[in-house]
Design a protein around this motif. Sequence first.
Motif: not given
Length: 359
Positions: A295-308, A337-343
């Motif tokens: 799992d190598y998603r960026s911090s922005e992709e892992l950030d739940p935003g205002m509901f964190s 990149r994994a085939p189904d990862h669209d990030g």
Amino acid sequence: MVLPFRTAPRSRGAFAGLAVGCALVAVSGCSAVDDRSLEYVNAPAGEPLKTIDERQRDRIGNAYPIREIDSADSGDMYAGDLPRPPDMTADILEQNYLIEELDDQAWLLINEVPGQVWPGVTAYLNERGFGVAQDSPQLGLVQSELVNFSRRARSLVGLEDGQANEPRILVQARVAPGVRRKTTEVQLRPRVVEGNPDELMSWQPRTDDKTVEKNLLQDLATFLQARADTKSYSRAALGISNEPRVKLVSEDEIPRAIRMDLAFDRAWGEVQRALREADVTVVDLDRSQGRFYVDYRSSEELDPGMFSWFADEPEPKYTFYVNLEQQGQAIQVTTGRAPDHDGANRATLLLTELFDHLY
């Protein structure tokens, strides 16, 4: 008749007025220059540096390490209370002689180049009673005399006194560049032989007793540490290859792969270590296929935003892979990149970070 020229005398009041005027000018001049020496104390923290596709962020962070400061305490700082910069050599010195092992292999990792380690290894064999019978600095190999006739050497390899028909044993030392830059790996290997060899034998890739080897390596580490102040450099050992065993292969200045001049087992273990040190989450792995699923998603992709504030930590998800493939005598490491990862496609950044922790 020419009369002498005289200036009119000035009154004391004129001089006093001139002095006051100068003083006012001086005071007003000083007040125009602000004292900014402590402005940084209360300066707000800036946003993290962002670069194109985040490719250079980790390199910048590693090149300019700054000790983190608790923002809650930053407003109370004064010039004399600044934190001391981290001692970048502390960890290196504490781990300067580190025994590492993988499967049936063990070695002593030293933070020095082979030319500095070679004299210490030969001195160790001589002072511990092994002696030096044959050596080849070009191959990085040293071969001892038979240990059977030295009481001290016998005890180090586990030979008991009074044994009938005991095996004849010698010790080989192998000095080679380490996987990590500017390091050396030393192996010590007891070998059972027939008679007394009169030439240097080839290195035996497999060990018969790793426990004895690790005991010898620990004794070697103690010996080298005790003589750390009397280091020397061997001109004969200049022939030991300093070619890096881990290389970053680029194309058009873009990293494409990592080449590792190692056996597959060792390369697999080193990549696993690098992923762990880089805090990359391994979701699954398949050693037979030479692949890590991470799992190598960026911090922005892992950030739940205002509901964190009430959101749970995101579950690890397979988004990228690390692949090891045999290429001749070397191992080639690639990422994707994994085939189904669209990030965001961070495969190149993952490869670069892996190389930083490998080498």
